[in-house]
Design an enzyme around this catalytic site. Structure first.
Site, PDB file in Angstrom:
ATOM      1  NE  ARG A 184      -3.612   5.568 -28.818  1.00 58.12           N
ATOM      2  CZ  ARG A 184      -4.022   5.208 -30.058  1.00 58.12           C
ATOM      3  NH1 ARG A 184      -2.939   5.520 -30.603  1.00 58.12           N
ATOM      4  NH2 ARG A 184      -4.569   6.468 -30.135  1.00 58.12           N
ATOM      5  CE  LYS A 192      -6.048   4.512 -26.767  1.00 62.33           C
ATOM      6  NZ  LYS A 192      -6.989   5.493 -26.103  1.00 62.33           N
ATOM      7  CG  HIS A 232       0.833   7.941 -22.665  1.00 64.75           C
ATOM      8  ND1 HIS A 232       0.267   7.816 -23.851  1.00 64.75           N
ATOM      9  CD2 HIS A 232       0.170   8.876 -22.579  1.00 64.75           C
ATOM     10  CE1 HIS A 232      -0.759   7.358 -24.499  1.00 64.75           C
ATOM     11  NE2 HIS A 232      -0.727   8.857 -24.147  1.00 64.75           N
ATOM     12  NE  ARG A 283      -0.629   8.433 -27.722  1.00 56.19           N
ATOM     13  CZ  ARG A 283      -0.681   8.503 -28.972  1.00 56.19           C
ATOM     14  NH1 ARG A 283      -0.022   7.997 -30.094  1.00 56.19           N
ATOM     15  NH2 ARG A 283      -1.620   8.490 -29.270  1.00 56.19           N
ATOM     16  CG  HIS A 315      -5.074  11.774 -31.388  1.00 51.36           C
ATOM     17  ND1 HIS A 315      -5.074  13.200 -30.450  1.00 51.36           N
ATOM     18  CD2 HIS A 315      -4.819  10.949 -30.480  1.00 51.36           C
ATOM     19  CE1 HIS A 315      -4.520  12.402 -29.730  1.00 51.36           C
ATOM     20  NE2 HIS A 315      -4.146  11.418 -29.291  1.00 51.36           N
ATOM     21  CE1 TYR A 345       0.133  15.790 -26.046  1.00 45.94           C
ATOM     22  CE2 TYR A 345      -1.999  15.567 -27.518  1.00 45.94           C
ATOM     23  CZ  TYR A 345      -0.950  14.946 -26.483  1.00 45.94           C
ATOM     24  OH  TYR A 345      -0.980  12.893 -26.305  1.00 45.94           O
TER      25      TYR A 345
END
Length: 296
Positions: A149, A173, A241, A244, A267, A276
């Site tokens: 990210r 995150k 992004h 990414r 994730h 994806y």
């Protein structure tokens, strides 16, 4: 109650600062809306009220612009969390969100670019020349080569890169950290940048340095990418992004296991990564339609 709930998300759930800021705005607006409609008690709020509130977010008013479906869905999640927290803490036994209609945003497939476009971006980044161009190439190679990210990239310090192990330590995150492999292109780009980084007069240990010697910001990284896209003659909308998304899509196109891609992207749930696979299915469908004699 709102601040107590946010404190709970910060301390016990480890939510990211950006998420907390968005929740704070959402819940402040919800609290104001309840006050305007005379709903001062938990028990007075019904599923119908929640429906009215979410509809108001969609249409907007004289003080607020209409929100996009994803923003409405986020606001609904914040409100749902607040009511569940109120029940869990014993402030009420009443949770109107249980029977409320769940707002789901329209599924948007991630936009990836092909390798040729990535190369055009890198060529555009190098036009500026050292040290800025060297930094920009290193940033782009890092984002595309690791799938990190943009917040993870600009948060890096020099010591987070392990040249001997060809890896990098990133914090994502919720404070969750992971070690990512560095491919040859990204590693060499970072080494070239390391040789000229001092020319940017860094004020601290930050890896990616802005023009004033401080830490490059997310907004700064976006400006770099959009500037490279403009120089390369590419359409607007390309940002960190995008790289990414391209990283994940190209891995899956190349046969990578989705669980591996999940770990690389950081994730928590594989369901987030599975979006994806829809992109790759679209590509397979396109190839089939143009290649198979019985496809038409």
């Amino acid at each position: 109650m709102v601040q107590t709930f946010l404190d709970h998300l910060t301390v016990e759930r480890g939510r990211a600062a950006n998420t907390l800021a968005a929740y704070r705005r959402d819940l402040r607006r919800y609290r104001d809306w309840l006050g305007e409609h005379g709903l001062g008690e938990w028990e007075a709020i019904t599923p119908a009220h929640l429906g009215e509130y979410l509809a108001a977010l969609t249409t907007g008013d004289e003080n607020h612009r209409p929100l996009a479906p994803r923003s409405v869905a986020r606001a609904a999640s914040a409100v749902r969390g607040l009511h569940r927290f109120a029940v869990a803490e014993g402030h009420t036994a009443h949770d109107p969100t249980v029977d409320a209609t769940v707002v789901r945003p329209k599924l948007r497939l991630p936009k990836a670019v092909d390798l040729e476009t990535v190369n055009r971006l890198l060529e555009a980044a190098a036009v500026t020349g050292p040290p800025r161009g060297t930094r920009d190439v290193a940033l782009l190679e890092f984002l595309y080569g690791t799938g990190a990210r943009v917040s993870e990239a600009v948060g890096l310090d020099v010591d987070d890169v392990d040249v001997d192990q060809s890896s990098v330590f990133v914090t994502g995150k919720g404070g969750r950290s992971r070690v990512l492999p560095l491919g040859g292109y990204a590693l060499r780009a970072l080494q070239r940048y390391a040789a000229v980084r001092s020319s940017l007069k860094p004020t601290g240990p930050q890896l990616f340095v802005n023009q004033r010697g401080g830490r490059l910001t997310r907004q700064g990284a976006h400006l770099i990418l959009s500037g490279c896209a403009e120089v390369a003659g590419l359409p607007p909308g390309i940002g960190p992004h995008t790289l990414r998304h391209s990283f994940a899509t190209h891995l899956l196109d190349g046969g990578a296991d989705i669980r591996v891609v999940q770990e690389l992207l950081g994730h928590v749930a594989v369901s987030t990564t599975q979006i994806y696979t829809l992109v790759t299915v679209d590509k397979l469908r396109e190839v089939y339609a143009t290649s198979h004699p019985r496809a038409r």
